[in-house]
Design a protein around this motif. Structure first.
Motif, mmCIF file in Angstrom:
data_model
loop_
_atom_site.group_PDB
_atom_site.id
_atom_site.type_symbol
_atom_site.label_atom_id
_atom_site.label_comp_id
_atom_site.label_asym_id
_atom_site.label_seq_id
_atom_site.Cartn_x
_atom_site.Cartn_y
_atom_site.Cartn_z
ATOM 1 N N THR A 232 -16.114 -15.328 -0.799
ATOM 2 C CA THR A 232 -16.438 -14.210 -0.656
ATOM 3 C C THR A 232 -15.380 -13.771 -0.866
ATOM 4 O O THR A 232 -14.098 -14.755 -0.449
ATOM 5 C CB THR A 232 -17.634 -13.874 0.714
ATOM 6 N N PRO A 233 -15.101 -12.734 -1.099
ATOM 7 C CA PRO A 233 -13.712 -11.788 -1.253
ATOM 8 C C PRO A 233 -14.366 -10.828 0.438
ATOM 9 O O PRO A 233 -14.699 -10.680 1.318
ATOM 10 C CB PRO A 233 -14.220 -10.421 -2.313
ATOM 11 N N VAL A 234 -12.885 -11.065 0.956
ATOM 12 C CA VAL A 234 -13.099 -10.441 2.294
ATOM 13 C C VAL A 234 -11.377 -9.308 1.781
ATOM 14 O O VAL A 234 -10.392 -9.695 1.899
ATOM 15 C CB VAL A 234 -11.955 -10.973 3.444
ATOM 16 N N CYS A 235 -11.687 -7.734 2.454
ATOM 17 C CA CYS A 235 -10.696 -6.865 1.892
ATOM 18 C C CYS A 235 -10.042 -6.823 3.026
ATOM 19 O O CYS A 235 -10.890 -6.825 4.670
ATOM 20 C CB CYS A 235 -11.604 -5.564 1.976
ATOM 21 N N VAL A 236 -8.436 -7.072 3.435
ATOM 22 C CA VAL A 236 -7.582 -7.044 4.671
ATOM 23 C C VAL A 236 -7.453 -5.763 4.852
ATOM 24 O O VAL A 236 -7.370 -5.657 6.197
ATOM 25 C CB VAL A 236 -6.904 -8.504 4.151
ATOM 26 N N TRP A 237 -7.145 -5.289 4.108
ATOM 27 C CA TRP A 237 -6.323 -3.881 4.319
ATOM 28 C C TRP A 237 -6.677 -3.283 2.930
ATOM 29 O O TRP A 237 -6.873 -3.709 2.183
ATOM 30 C CB TRP A 237 -5.188 -3.969 4.952
ATOM 31 N N THR A 238 -5.981 -1.820 3.621
ATOM 32 C CA THR A 238 -6.639 -0.112 2.254
ATOM 33 C C THR A 238 -5.508 1.010 3.155
ATOM 34 O O THR A 238 -5.313 0.647 4.101
ATOM 35 C CB THR A 238 -7.994 0.565 1.663
ATOM 36 N N ARG A 239 -5.047 1.091 2.461
ATOM 37 C CA ARG A 239 -3.806 2.002 2.966
ATOM 38 C C ARG A 239 -3.394 3.170 1.740
ATOM 39 O O ARG A 239 -4.075 2.869 0.867
ATOM 40 C CB ARG A 239 -2.382 1.660 3.187
ATOM 41 N N PRO A 240 -3.487 3.902 1.965
ATOM 42 C CA PRO A 240 -2.679 5.201 0.930
ATOM 43 C C PRO A 240 -1.495 4.990 0.567
ATOM 44 O O PRO A 240 -0.140 4.716 0.866
ATOM 45 C CB PRO A 240 -3.013 6.672 1.346
ATOM 46 N N VAL A 241 -1.407 5.325 -0.493
ATOM 47 C CA VAL A 241 0.247 5.561 -1.727
ATOM 48 C C VAL A 241 0.642 6.301 -2.128
ATOM 49 O O VAL A 241 -0.214 7.571 -2.733
ATOM 50 C CB VAL A 241 -0.234 4.316 -2.916
ATOM 51 N N ASP A 242 1.725 6.759 -1.487
ATOM 52 C CA ASP A 242 2.116 8.517 -2.479
ATOM 53 C C ASP A 242 3.960 8.110 -2.408
ATOM 54 O O ASP A 242 4.684 7.730 -1.970
ATOM 55 C CB ASP A 242 1.784 9.481 -1.156
ATOM 56 N N ARG A 243 4.347 7.687 -3.508
ATOM 57 C CA ARG A 243 5.315 7.132 -4.285
ATOM 58 C C ARG A 243 5.999 7.858 -5.907
ATOM 59 O O ARG A 243 5.432 7.458 -6.646
ATOM 60 C CB ARG A 243 4.974 5.641 -4.390
ATOM 61 N N ASP A 244 7.034 8.775 -5.526
ATOM 62 C CA ASP A 244 8.131 8.869 -6.657
ATOM 63 C C ASP A 244 5.997 10.331 -7.377
ATOM 64 O O ASP A 244 5.910 10.084 -8.158
ATOM 65 C CB ASP A 244 8.380 8.471 -7.409
ATOM 66 N N GLY A 245 5.139 10.537 -5.933
ATOM 67 C CA GLY A 245 4.510 11.768 -7.070
ATOM 68 C C GLY A 245 3.420 10.956 -7.041
ATOM 69 O O GLY A 245 2.254 11.656 -7.420
ATOM 70 N N ALA A 246 3.174 9.862 -7.291
ATOM 71 C CA ALA A 246 1.800 8.726 -7.517
ATOM 72 C C ALA A 246 1.023 8.745 -6.212
ATOM 73 O O ALA A 246 1.466 7.385 -5.135
ATOM 74 C CB ALA A 246 2.177 7.871 -8.413
ATOM 75 N N ARG A 247 -0.192 9.414 -6.032
ATOM 76 C CA ARG A 247 -1.008 9.773 -4.734
ATOM 77 C C ARG A 247 -2.140 8.625 -4.859
ATOM 78 O O ARG A 247 -2.325 8.759 -6.241
ATOM 79 C CB ARG A 247 -1.058 10.402 -4.912
#
Length: 183
Positions: free
Chosen positions: A83-98
Motif C-alpha cells: 500500500t502507498p503511504v504519503c510521508v510528506w508533501t511540501r510547497p516548491v518554489d525554485r527559480d520561479g517554478a512553483r
C-alpha cells in the motif's frame, strides 16, 4: 533471532534431495525466495491483473504502448499487500517554478518499506498553470504513488503485457489516445 525465523542449512534432507534456496522467504512479497516460484506466482498475478486493467480501462495507450494509471498500480498493490503511504508533501518554489512535491513509500501490510518515490507538480506545466494548490498537491501525491508502486511491482505489469512506466509520468510528455471502451 526471532521465534518465527527459520534457518535452512545447505545439505541433503536425509532422503538425498537438495533443499530449496537458503533464505528467509518471509521477507519477500511472494512467500518464497525460489526464483522459479516467484516468477510462477508473478505470472499468475499478471494474468489476473490483465483482465482487471482491460475491463476497467485502467491504462492509457501512448504511442502504441499501454501505460497503467495509478488506479491500476493501486489494484496490483492491493493484490500483493503493498500500500502507498504519503510521508510528506511540501510547497516548491525554485527559480520561479512553483507547485508541490510529495514523497510516498510503498509498504507491506506489516510495515516494511519496499520502495519510495518523490514527485512534483508545478505551475510551469501547461495543464497545471491555473489549477488550485490542492489540485497540484494531490497530483504530486498521485505521481509519487504510481512511481513508488511501480518501483516495487513494475515487473508484474510488464509480465501482464503493459509498459512499466506509469501513465502519470507520461502526462504532458506525449499525446495519449483513450483506452478502448470496455468489452
Amino acid at each position: 533471532m526471532s521465534e518465527d525465523t527459520a534457518i535452512v542449512h545447505a545439505g541433503t534432507d536425509g532422503a538425498g534431495t537438495q533443499p530449496g534456496p537458503v533464505a528467509d522467504s518471509a521477507g519477500t512479497l511472494w512467500g518464497t525466495s525460489d526464483p522459479v516460484e516467484v516468477l510462477d506466482r508473478a505470472q499468475h498475478v499478471a494474468r489476473a491483473l490483465t483482465g482487471v486493467l482491460e475491463r476497467n480501462q485502467l491504462y492509457v495507450e501512448i504511442q502504441g504502448r499501454r501505460h497503467v494509471r495509478v488506479e491500476g498500480w493501486l489494484t496490483l498493490g492491493s493484490m500483493l499487500g503493498v500500500t502507498p503511504v504519503c510521508v510528506w508533501t511540501r510547497p516548491v518554489d525554485r527559480d520561479g517554478a512553483r507547485g508541490w512535491e510529495a514523497r510516498v513509500e510503498a509498504r507491506t501490510l506489516d510495515g516494511r518499506t519496499v520502495a519510495a518515490a518523490e514527485s512534483q507538480c508545478l505551475r510551469v506545466e501547461r495543464r497545471w498553470a491555473r489549477a488550485d494548490d490542492y489540485a497540484l498537491r494531490s497530483m504530486a501525491q498521485t505521481r509519487a504513488t504510481s512511481k513508488a508502486l511501480s518501483s516495487a511491482l513494475r515487473f508484474v505489469v510488464t509480465l501482464a503485457g503493459f509498459d512499466g512506466t506509469p501513465y502519470e509520468e507520461m502526462q504532458g510528455v506525449v499525446d495519449a489516445t483513450p483506452s478502448p471502451p470496455p468489452r
